[in-house]
Scaffold this active site. Structure first.
Site, PDB file in Angstrom:
ATOM      1  N   HIS A 189     -25.742  48.545 -31.959  1.00 50.91           N
ATOM      2  CA  HIS A 189     -25.613  48.861 -30.379  1.00 50.91           C
ATOM      3  C   HIS A 189     -24.674  48.128 -29.409  1.00 50.91           C
ATOM      4  O   HIS A 189     -24.476  48.641 -28.621  1.00 50.91           O
ATOM      5  CB  HIS A 189     -27.138  48.456 -29.788  1.00 50.91           C
ATOM      6  CG  HIS A 189     -28.134  49.285 -30.256  1.00 50.91           C
ATOM      7  ND1 HIS A 189     -29.608  49.414 -29.677  1.00 50.91           N
ATOM      8  CD2 HIS A 189     -28.089  50.253 -31.052  1.00 50.91           C
ATOM      9  CE1 HIS A 189     -30.317  50.452 -30.299  1.00 50.91           C
ATOM     10  NE2 HIS A 189     -29.383  50.944 -31.227  1.00 50.91           N
ATOM     11  N   ASP A 244     -19.045  23.135 -32.872  1.00 50.41           N
ATOM     12  CA  ASP A 244     -18.853  22.044 -32.389  1.00 50.41           C
ATOM     13  C   ASP A 244     -19.339  21.057 -33.210  1.00 50.41           C
ATOM     14  O   ASP A 244     -19.593  21.351 -34.325  1.00 50.41           O
ATOM     15  CB  ASP A 244     -19.349  21.814 -30.924  1.00 50.41           C
ATOM     16  CG  ASP A 244     -20.852  21.814 -30.882  1.00 50.41           C
ATOM     17  OD1 ASP A 244     -21.562  21.941 -31.977  1.00 50.41           O
ATOM     18  OD2 ASP A 244     -21.478  21.648 -29.946  1.00 50.41           O
ATOM     19  N   THR A 288     -27.654  25.016 -30.669  1.00 51.66           N
ATOM     20  CA  THR A 288     -28.286  26.081 -30.181  1.00 51.66           C
ATOM     21  C   THR A 288     -27.736  27.259 -30.319  1.00 51.66           C
ATOM     22  O   THR A 288     -28.364  28.591 -30.469  1.00 51.66           O
ATOM     23  CB  THR A 288     -28.932  25.815 -28.627  1.00 51.66           C
ATOM     24  OG1 THR A 288     -27.830  26.019 -27.901  1.00 51.66           O
ATOM     25  CG2 THR A 288     -29.545  24.786 -28.579  1.00 51.66           C
ATOM     26  N   CYS A 314     -23.213  26.123 -32.626  1.00 52.98           N
ATOM     27  CA  CYS A 314     -23.313  24.823 -32.081  1.00 52.98           C
ATOM     28  C   CYS A 314     -24.397  24.732 -32.223  1.00 52.98           C
ATOM     29  O   CYS A 314     -25.469  25.105 -33.297  1.00 52.98           O
ATOM     30  CB  CYS A 314     -22.895  25.004 -30.644  1.00 52.98           C
ATOM     31  SG  CYS A 314     -23.729  25.675 -29.327  1.00 52.98           S
ATOM     32  N   HIS A 349     -24.092  54.217 -26.983  1.00 51.05           N
ATOM     33  CA  HIS A 349     -24.158  52.776 -27.103  1.00 51.05           C
ATOM     34  C   HIS A 349     -22.351  52.398 -26.712  1.00 51.05           C
ATOM     35  O   HIS A 349     -22.124  51.317 -26.068  1.00 51.05           O
ATOM     36  CB  HIS A 349     -24.329  52.158 -28.449  1.00 51.05           C
ATOM     37  CG  HIS A 349     -25.631  52.571 -28.650  1.00 51.05           C
ATOM     38  ND1 HIS A 349     -26.730  51.863 -28.056  1.00 51.05           N
ATOM     39  CD2 HIS A 349     -26.319  53.182 -29.444  1.00 51.05           C
ATOM     40  CE1 HIS A 349     -28.087  52.199 -28.421  1.00 51.05           C
ATOM     41  NE2 HIS A 349     -27.440  53.121 -29.439  1.00 51.05           N
TER      42      HIS A 349
END
Ligand code: RB5
Length: 142
Positions: free
Chosen positions: A98, A8, A67, A65, A133
């Site tokens: 994993h 963004d 965060t 973005c 996994h």
């Protein structure tokens, strides 16, 4: 490896540097925007990258973005996407080992270019471990 990348406005400034890091590692890079730092909505670019990764088997994505939260949450709404919000080498490495992550997400306001470079190296060079996994990853899609 082929990477689709999208951000963004709060992830736009670092996008060219990230593309250069990927190209220096012989990765193919497809930029899905945006083309400027004008304000945009992160779900729109998360969806573009997520859909491209799902439709192009074996490809990967990077979403950025401010965060990393909004764009990773949004990408994970697309079936088949496992977008991992990472902050360091350990989380990037484990996201592949994993979780078989197919999209690396991070926040431009959270991590610097040095951390980003080391996360990209960890993401590129860590194979999925499979085994127990794989059982867990299969359950993600229900
Ligand atoms: C934009 O200001 C910011 O909210 C966005 O980039 C992101 O951090 C949201 O999760």
């Amino acid at each position: 490896m082929k990477f689709y990348i999208g951000t963004d406005h709060a992830g736009f400034a670092i996008k060219e540097d990230v593309k250069a890091l990927l190209k220096a590692r012989n990765c193919e890079v497809i930029d899905l925007g945006p083309d400027s730092d004008a304000r945009v909505d992160y779900p729109d670019f998360a969806r573009k990258v997520a859909k491209a990764v799902v439709q192009d088997s074996g490809s990967f994505g990077i979403v950025i973005c401010g965060t990393g939260i909004g764009i990773s949450v949004s990408a994970n709404k697309i079936t088949g996407v496992r977008a991992a919000l990472c902050h360091d080498v350990y989380t990037a490495q484990m996201s592949r080992a994993h979780n078989d992550a197919n999209i690396l997400a991070f926040g431009q306001r959270v991590v610097g270019i040095g951390v980003i470079e080391s996360m990209i190296d960890a993401f590129i060079n860590t194979p999925f471990e499979g085994g127990r996994h794989a059982t867990r990853v299969a359950k993600i899609e229900g």
